[in-house]
Design an enzyme around this catalytic site. Structure first.
Site, PDB file in Angstrom:
ATOM      1  N   LYS A   1       4.002  59.645 132.922  1.00 57.19           N
ATOM      2  CA  LYS A   1       2.997  59.811 133.985  1.00 57.19           C
ATOM      3  C   LYS A   1       1.788  58.888 133.760  1.00 57.19           C
ATOM      4  O   LYS A   1       1.211  58.359 134.704  1.00 57.19           O
ATOM      5  CB  LYS A   1       2.577  61.280 134.063  1.00 57.19           C
ATOM      6  CG  LYS A   1       3.705  62.125 134.668  1.00 57.19           C
ATOM      7  CD  LYS A   1       3.413  63.605 134.655  1.00 57.19           C
ATOM      8  CE  LYS A   1       3.735  64.246 133.366  1.00 57.19           C
ATOM      9  NZ  LYS A   1       4.393  65.535 133.356  1.00 57.19           N
TER      10      LYS A   1
ATOM     11  N   SER B   1       7.698  62.734 128.732  1.00 56.37           N
ATOM     12  CA  SER B   1       7.239  63.297 129.999  1.00 56.37           C
ATOM     13  C   SER B   1       5.759  62.945 130.231  1.00 56.37           C
ATOM     14  O   SER B   1       5.374  62.433 131.293  1.00 56.37           O
ATOM     15  CB  SER B   1       7.452  64.820 129.948  1.00 56.37           C
ATOM     16  OG  SER B   1       6.781  65.455 130.994  1.00 56.37           O
TER      17      SER B   1
ATOM     18  N   HIS C   1      -6.098  61.736 128.173  1.00 54.71           N
ATOM     19  CA  HIS C   1      -5.216  62.855 128.517  1.00 54.71           C
ATOM     20  C   HIS C   1      -5.318  63.942 127.456  1.00 54.71           C
ATOM     21  O   HIS C   1      -5.289  63.661 126.256  1.00 54.71           O
ATOM     22  CB  HIS C   1      -3.761  62.375 128.592  1.00 54.71           C
ATOM     23  CG  HIS C   1      -2.803  63.487 128.888  1.00 54.71           C
ATOM     24  ND1 HIS C   1      -2.579  63.949 130.167  1.00 54.71           N
ATOM     25  CD2 HIS C   1      -2.038  64.259 128.072  1.00 54.71           C
ATOM     26  CE1 HIS C   1      -1.715  64.940 130.125  1.00 54.71           C
ATOM     27  NE2 HIS C   1      -1.371  65.153 128.872  1.00 54.71           N
TER      28      HIS C   1
HETATM   29  N1  URA Z   1       3.320  68.461 129.830  1.00 56.96           N
HETATM   30  C1  URA Z   1       4.106  67.555 130.454  1.00 56.96           C
HETATM   31  O1  URA Z   1       3.630  66.821 131.315  1.00 56.96           O
HETATM   32  N2  URA Z   1       5.405  67.484 130.104  1.00 56.96           N
HETATM   33  C2  URA Z   1       5.958  68.277 129.161  1.00 56.96           C
HETATM   34  O2  URA Z   1       7.140  68.152 128.890  1.00 56.96           O
HETATM   35  C3  URA Z   1       5.136  69.211 128.531  1.00 56.96           C
HETATM   36  C4  URA Z   1       3.806  69.274 128.879  1.00 56.96           C
END
Ligand code: URA
Length: 443
Positions: free
Chosen positions: A189, A185, A84
């Site tokens: 994911k 965040s 990522h």
């Molecule tokens: N990218 C994300 O997926 N979340 C964030 O809070 C900032 C950047």
């Protein structure tokens, strides 16, 4: 439990326990906690921060707000890994590193996003390959990973819906730039997509989310703590985004540059970055490997054409025109070109990544607002590097455009954002630091 008590608790700098975070995130996800209270809480987190247990629990609660991709039924002979990037200008790493990693035997079931503002998005870039589909049903996505080791789709709405809701709220209430909130965040994911080994490319500098090295290291440490806390082998590299990555900025141009890496005629920096990140993943997946052995295996898979062959398989599997891999000059790129000349002789001191990214966006390569339509053909090709000597009048970059008036408007902006001096500057390396569970190594 009352939300006002949790807001006050965080406002006063106290830590939440797991029950509180579960109540808060699941309640917000179900619409039981109103936006005004959630935004007050996010602002309290922005000022007061979170400890590593809180970040890990927050991440897990966001994962639990939606579906988790389950790979257990697919009998993969290896584990699912993910790479990522926190995003920047000219960052086409996933496009060449993901098939290269799959050629090394890794399984990459990746979900990516679109570009906004000065940063580009991997999905947008891949869509400049004619026919390439990014909306595979979940079953087809997993089947493709099982068959060829790689698939890439857009983020599904079923994954981490609490994060999507909270991120949108933070965006309009000034609490995006909070390290615990960004870290949870991003990691929610990755975890929800089922990755068991994660390598993070945390960009730092003018074109990155995190402008300072110190903040980038803190973000990397937070993400590594979360990943390791949830049983995922996680390593982060801090890499330089003070200047654009590679030479090309813009969708089809970046795909062309990425394919060149797989043909072993790409830039040294891009090749080095890809080899570093993939070697980390290999060691994460198989700790008996030394980093040196992993790296020589990774380079072998590039030099013997396996990575290029995997790119052909991947593009074909997702409906794309694989002939562009053998001849990337067939990608549709604007034929109209305007050079931006240097206004004086001297050394290139800085190439402001964010400003160059915004110029590419205004040419049509990116979006100022989410709903904007992009033009895959346009962009910028950098012709100079930081530290290089240039003569007055020498082209600094080429603008590939469809509307001359837009290109003309960028000339003076770009000239103002590529500074030239009579003294050679200090040129920072691409790879700045490495962060793992044991600490930070600076280069
Ligand atoms: N990218 C994300 O997926 N979340 C964030 O809070 C900032 C950047």
């Amino acid at each position: 439990m009352r939300m006002v008590d949790l807001i006050q608790k965080k406002r006063d700098g106290l830590a939440h326990d797991a029950t509180e975070l579960e109540w808060l995130i699941q309640g917000y996800s179900k619409g039981e906690i109103p936006d005004e209270q959630m935004s007050a809480w996010a602002m309290a987190v922005y000022f007061r921060g979170m400890n590593s247990e809180e970040m890990t629990e927050l991440t897990m609660q966001m994962v639990r707000s939606g579906m988790e991709v389950d790979w257990s039924d697919w009998n993969l002979p290896g584990i699912v890994a993910d790479k990522h990037s926190t995003g920047g200008v000219g960052d086409k790493t996933t496009i060449y590193a993901a098939p290269w990693a799959a050629a090394c035997g890794l399984y990459l079931g990746k979900m990516s996003g679109r570009g906004l503002g000065h940063t580009g998005g991997t999905l947008d870039k891949l869509e400049s390959i004619p026919g390439f589909k990014i909306d595979l049903p979940m079953h087809d996505f997993q089947k493709q990973v099982q068959a060829i080791g790689i698939a890439l789709i857009s983020q599904t709405k079923q994954l981490t819906p609490a994060d999507a809701k909270l991120y949108a709220l933070r965006d309009v209430t000034g609490s995006v730039a909070s390290i615990p909130l960004i870290a949870s965040s991003i990691m929610s994911k990755k975890i929800a997509a089922g990755a068991k080994a994660i390598v993070l490319d945390v960009k730092t500098g003018s074109g990155a989310f995190m402008k300072s090295k110190e903040d980038s290291i803190l973000l990397a440490q937070a993400m590594v703590q979360i990943g390791e806390g949830l049983g995922r082998k996680t390593v982060a590299w801090i890499t330089n985004m003070d200047r654009p990555l590679g030479r090309m900025i813009g969708n089809a141009l970046e795909v062309r540059e990425a394919i060149d890496v797989l043909h072993t005629r790409g830039s040294k920096e891009l090749t080095e970055l890809g080899a570093t990140l993939i070697s980390e993943l290999l060691v994460a997946v198989n700790p008996t490997y030394s980093i040196e052995a992993a790296r020589s295996f990774v380079m072998k898979k590039l030099l013997d054409g396996s990575a290029l062959q995997k790119m052909r398989e991947w593009v074909t599997a997702q409906g794309g025109e694989a002939s562009v891999i053998d001849d990337p000059t067939t990608l549709l790129i604007s034929k109209q070109i305007l050079d931006v000349p240097a206004q004086m002789s001297g050394y290139i001191c800085s190439i402001e990544a964010e400003a160059i990214g915004l110029s590419a966006m205004r040419l049509g390569a990116g979006r100022a607002r989410k709903q904007d339509v992009i033009d895959h053909r346009v962009g910028i090709e950098m012709l100079v590097e930081q530290g290089q000597f240039v003569y007055a009048g020498q082209p600094l970059c080429k603008l590939y455009y469809e509307q001359h008036v837009l290109a003309e408007a960028e000339v003076s902006r770009i000239q103002a954002n590529i500074t030239i001096s009579d003294q050679p500057p200090e040129v920072l390396p691409l790879l700045i630091a490495r962060v793992d569970a044991f600490g930070v190594t600076k280069f």
